[in-house]
Design an enzyme around this catalytic site. Sequence first.
Site, PDB file in Angstrom:
ATOM      1  N   CYS A 170      34.097  22.156   1.848  1.00 33.19           N
ATOM      2  CA  CYS A 170      34.568  22.151   1.105  1.00 33.19           C
ATOM      3  C   CYS A 170      35.921  21.472   0.731  1.00 33.19           C
ATOM      4  O   CYS A 170      36.461  20.672   1.620  1.00 33.19           O
ATOM      5  CB  CYS A 170      35.335  24.182   0.756  1.00 33.19           C
ATOM      6  SG  CYS A 170      35.747  24.625  -0.336  1.00 33.19           S
ATOM      7  N   HIS A 171      35.989  21.058  -0.302  1.00 31.41           N
ATOM      8  CA  HIS A 171      37.452  20.211  -0.670  1.00 31.41           C
ATOM      9  C   HIS A 171      38.540  20.881   0.001  1.00 31.41           C
ATOM     10  O   HIS A 171      39.339  19.700   0.747  1.00 31.41           O
ATOM     11  CB  HIS A 171      37.585  19.415  -2.260  1.00 31.41           C
ATOM     12  CG  HIS A 171      38.185  18.758  -2.585  1.00 31.41           C
ATOM     13  ND1 HIS A 171      37.431  17.771  -3.206  1.00 31.41           N
ATOM     14  CD2 HIS A 171      39.795  18.059  -1.644  1.00 31.41           C
ATOM     15  CE1 HIS A 171      38.370  16.037  -3.198  1.00 31.41           C
ATOM     16  NE2 HIS A 171      39.572  16.906  -1.595  1.00 31.41           N
ATOM     17  N   THR A 172      38.801  21.942  -0.017  1.00 29.41           N
ATOM     18  CA  THR A 172      40.046  22.385   0.703  1.00 29.41           C
ATOM     19  C   THR A 172      39.643  22.623   2.145  1.00 29.41           C
ATOM     20  O   THR A 172      40.469  21.849   2.722  1.00 29.41           O
ATOM     21  CB  THR A 172      39.562  24.029   0.817  1.00 29.41           C
ATOM     22  OG1 THR A 172      39.268  24.521  -0.940  1.00 29.41           O
ATOM     23  CG2 THR A 172      41.351  24.943   1.309  1.00 29.41           C
ATOM     24  N   HIS A 223      35.087  27.462   6.332  1.00 30.09           N
ATOM     25  CA  HIS A 223      35.129  28.046   5.708  1.00 30.09           C
ATOM     26  C   HIS A 223      33.813  28.804   4.716  1.00 30.09           C
ATOM     27  O   HIS A 223      34.845  30.229   4.063  1.00 30.09           O
ATOM     28  CB  HIS A 223      36.637  28.464   4.980  1.00 30.09           C
ATOM     29  CG  HIS A 223      36.973  27.854   3.412  1.00 30.09           C
ATOM     30  ND1 HIS A 223      36.831  26.146   3.842  1.00 30.09           N
ATOM     31  CD2 HIS A 223      36.644  27.870   2.231  1.00 30.09           C
ATOM     32  CE1 HIS A 223      36.990  25.697   2.795  1.00 30.09           C
ATOM     33  NE2 HIS A 223      37.061  26.695   2.038  1.00 30.09           N
ATOM     34  N   GLU A 224      33.110  27.756   4.458  1.00 33.02           N
ATOM     35  CA  GLU A 224      31.961  28.669   3.514  1.00 33.02           C
ATOM     36  C   GLU A 224      30.679  28.664   4.833  1.00 33.02           C
ATOM     37  O   GLU A 224      30.156  27.972   4.334  1.00 33.02           O
ATOM     38  CB  GLU A 224      31.613  27.508   2.765  1.00 33.02           C
ATOM     39  CG  GLU A 224      31.119  27.540   1.373  1.00 33.02           C
ATOM     40  CD  GLU A 224      30.917  26.257   0.660  1.00 33.02           C
ATOM     41  OE1 GLU A 224      31.792  26.749  -0.382  1.00 33.02           O
ATOM     42  OE2 GLU A 224      30.647  25.397   0.951  1.00 33.02           O
ATOM     43  N   CYS A 249      39.812  44.475   3.556  1.00 33.80           N
ATOM     44  CA  CYS A 249      40.230  46.094   4.586  1.00 33.80           C
ATOM     45  C   CYS A 249      39.739  47.554   3.442  1.00 33.80           C
ATOM     46  O   CYS A 249      39.539  48.714   4.440  1.00 33.80           O
ATOM     47  CB  CYS A 249      41.443  46.339   5.168  1.00 33.80           C
ATOM     48  SG  CYS A 249      42.532  46.839   4.066  1.00 33.80           S
ATOM     49  N   CYS A 289      44.540  48.938   2.271  1.00 31.74           N
ATOM     50  CA  CYS A 289      45.839  48.288   1.963  1.00 31.74           C
ATOM     51  C   CYS A 289      45.779  48.280   0.646  1.00 31.74           C
ATOM     52  O   CYS A 289      45.189  48.746   0.203  1.00 31.74           O
ATOM     53  CB  CYS A 289      45.845  46.281   2.589  1.00 31.74           C
ATOM     54  SG  CYS A 289      45.213  45.651   1.478  1.00 31.74           S
ATOM     55  N   CYS A 291      44.295  46.264  -1.770  1.00 34.71           N
ATOM     56  CA  CYS A 291      42.749  46.598  -1.907  1.00 34.71           C
ATOM     57  C   CYS A 291      42.566  47.874  -2.628  1.00 34.71           C
ATOM     58  O   CYS A 291      41.312  48.233  -3.451  1.00 34.71           O
ATOM     59  CB  CYS A 291      42.049  46.747  -0.476  1.00 34.71           C
ATOM     60  SG  CYS A 291      41.599  45.745   0.617  1.00 34.71           S
ATOM     61  N   CYS A 344      43.230  40.783  -0.622  1.00 36.07           N
ATOM     62  CA  CYS A 344      44.057  42.015   0.350  1.00 36.07           C
ATOM     63  C   CYS A 344      44.911  41.338   1.700  1.00 36.07           C
ATOM     64  O   CYS A 344      44.822  39.822   1.751  1.00 36.07           O
ATOM     65  CB  CYS A 344      41.879  41.962   1.122  1.00 36.07           C
ATOM     66  SG  CYS A 344      42.752  43.160   3.342  1.00 36.07           S
ATOM     67  N   ARG A 346      45.913  38.354   6.600  1.00 34.09           N
ATOM     68  CA  ARG A 346      46.421  37.774   5.860  1.00 34.09           C
ATOM     69  C   ARG A 346      47.604  36.385   6.948  1.00 34.09           C
ATOM     70  O   ARG A 346      47.694  35.409   6.774  1.00 34.09           O
ATOM     71  CB  ARG A 346      46.439  37.500   4.027  1.00 34.09           C
ATOM     72  CG  ARG A 346      47.627  36.491   3.994  1.00 34.09           C
ATOM     73  CD  ARG A 346      46.049  35.006   3.373  1.00 34.09           C
ATOM     74  NE  ARG A 346      46.889  33.787   2.944  1.00 34.09           N
ATOM     75  CZ  ARG A 346      47.039  33.069   3.421  1.00 34.09           C
ATOM     76  NH1 ARG A 346      47.572  32.835   4.696  1.00 34.09           N
ATOM     77  NH2 ARG A 346      46.831  32.434   2.945  1.00 34.09           N
ATOM     78  N   CYS A 372      32.259  30.244  -0.348  1.00 37.03           N
ATOM     79  CA  CYS A 372      33.413  29.923  -1.119  1.00 37.03           C
ATOM     80  C   CYS A 372      33.074  29.578  -2.790  1.00 37.03           C
ATOM     81  O   CYS A 372      33.007  29.954  -3.562  1.00 37.03           O
ATOM     82  CB  CYS A 372      34.337  28.727  -0.267  1.00 37.03           C
ATOM     83  SG  CYS A 372      35.693  28.337  -0.835  1.00 37.03           S
ATOM     84  N   ARG A 420      28.021  19.723  -2.621  1.00 33.32           N
ATOM     85  CA  ARG A 420      28.031  20.313  -1.304  1.00 33.32           C
ATOM     86  C   ARG A 420      27.366  19.385  -0.513  1.00 33.32           C
ATOM     87  O   ARG A 420      25.789  19.519  -0.764  1.00 33.32           O
ATOM     88  CB  ARG A 420      27.615  21.943  -1.752  1.00 33.32           C
ATOM     89  CG  ARG A 420      28.959  22.467  -2.076  1.00 33.32           C
ATOM     90  CD  ARG A 420      29.649  22.290  -1.031  1.00 33.32           C
ATOM     91  NE  ARG A 420      30.586  23.031  -0.930  1.00 33.32           N
ATOM     92  CZ  ARG A 420      31.818  23.412  -1.741  1.00 33.32           C
ATOM     93  NH1 ARG A 420      32.465  22.354  -2.332  1.00 33.32           N
ATOM     94  NH2 ARG A 420      32.835  24.291  -2.259  1.00 33.32           N
TER      95      ARG A 420
END
Length: 369
Positions: free
Chosen positions: A40-42, A62-63, A92, A95, A98, A106, A110, A169, A364
Amino acid sequence: MKSRAAVAFEAGKPLQIVEIDVAPPQAGEVLVRITHTGVCHTDAFTLSGDDPEGIFPAVLGHEGAGIVVEVGEGVTSVKPGDHVIPLYTAECGQCLFCKSGKTNLCVAVRATQGKGVMPDGTTRFSYNGQPVYHYMGCSTFSEYTVVAEVSLAKVNPKANPEQVCLLGCGVTTGLGAVKNTAKVQPGDSVAVFGLGGIGLAVIQGAKMAGAGRIIAIDTNPSKFELARTFGATDCVNPKDHDKPIQQVIVEMTGWGVDHSFECIGNVGVMRAALECAHRGWGQSVIIGVAGAGQEISTRPFQLVTGRKWLGTAFGGVKGRTELPGMVEDAMAGRIQLAPFVTHTMPLTEINEAFDLMHAGKSIRSVVYY
Ligand SMILES: NC(=O)c1ccc[n+]([C@@H]2O[C@H](COP(=O)([O-])OP(=O)(O)OC[C@H]3O[C@@H](n4cnc5c(N)ncnc54)[C@H](O)[C@@H]3O)[C@@H](O)[C@H]2O)c1
Ligand SMILES: N[C@@H](CCC(=O)N[C@@H](CSCO)C(=O)NCC(=O)O)C(=O)O
Ligand SMILES: [Zn+2]
Ligand SMILES: [Zn+2]
């Protein structure tokens, strides 16, 4: 155990494929064998050094999609053999966030996630005895990764992992931004700035929502064909115009669009996206991630006259609750994933995925192990 991984040792440098050590999952953690991961670009954003939360050396990614190998003490919701998608936005269920019913943000893991460590404050990755940090709670650029139980969505094992990893993602973010954040209604007009994985998913979502006019905007015209396939009715290259792009969109539509989406991470374009929204009710959703020190601006009059500025993370989607159903939707053809996968490559060629992205040649790239 040993694991092949693409490690970001330093900002601005290519990833290095090395064998790292992965420690066993601790209480509330899960060891996952990643089979596929999108880029991903992130990931490129953090690798560039512009991410205030960027920390090195780290295993980015992360994907992903993978299979549970081992669970730590107290883990009950997944077991070895389960097919999973790691979540950078955990769920979760306990919290304040959530339970609010108002957001997917959430906070269970984090704070530590942003520091590149597991909830106990330590990392499970090391190389030559030195710590290597986690990324976005996922680190899918390692064949074996450790993630929190609350950061895993269990999905149908028959799903194609080369495609459903994109629900980790890009595609979920775009579809969710339309449905959960903007709440696009049938007949609404939409402008989408940036036609990468995120922008094209926004277009797919807008079409699904029954949007009327869908205006796709990119400085790279090679993106227009796929945008049209997903449902764009108009394609605009800002470089073809000698006036600000917001003025072009307002002139095309009369008073502006009902919804605009910024899918680039450029604060100048964020302003244009806000300012092409309809007087009185238009809204603009920021999806793109801007670098450290960057700020958005506009004349307050733009808001006084009824425009709204919104933002979204992971499309407002609650991963553990909603991703299993989205995987079913993809398997049934209700969500299209195949057109996003323009390139596939083994882990050893992962830097090529970044090169293709920067050259504007891919939507992608999916890396397999
Ligand atoms: N908020 C979230 O949850 C979330 C999730 C995923 C990605 N993102 C962010 O979304 C953004 C897009 O990600 P992506 O993977 O689709 O990126 P990408 O690089 O694949 O696509 C970006 C597109 O923007 C176009 N572009 C660049 N400058 C432009 C300009 N000035 N005007 C018009 N078009 C321009 C590029 O040609 C490209 O087609 C990134 O900032 C990423 O970090 C945010
Ligand atoms: N770390 C950055 C912010 C990065 C960011 O905004 N990430 C998005 C997801 S991008 C996925 O490709 C997000 O969901 N943010 C909410 C969150 O991270 O909790 C910074 O510090 O500026
Ligand atoms: Zn992403
Ligand atoms: Zn929570």
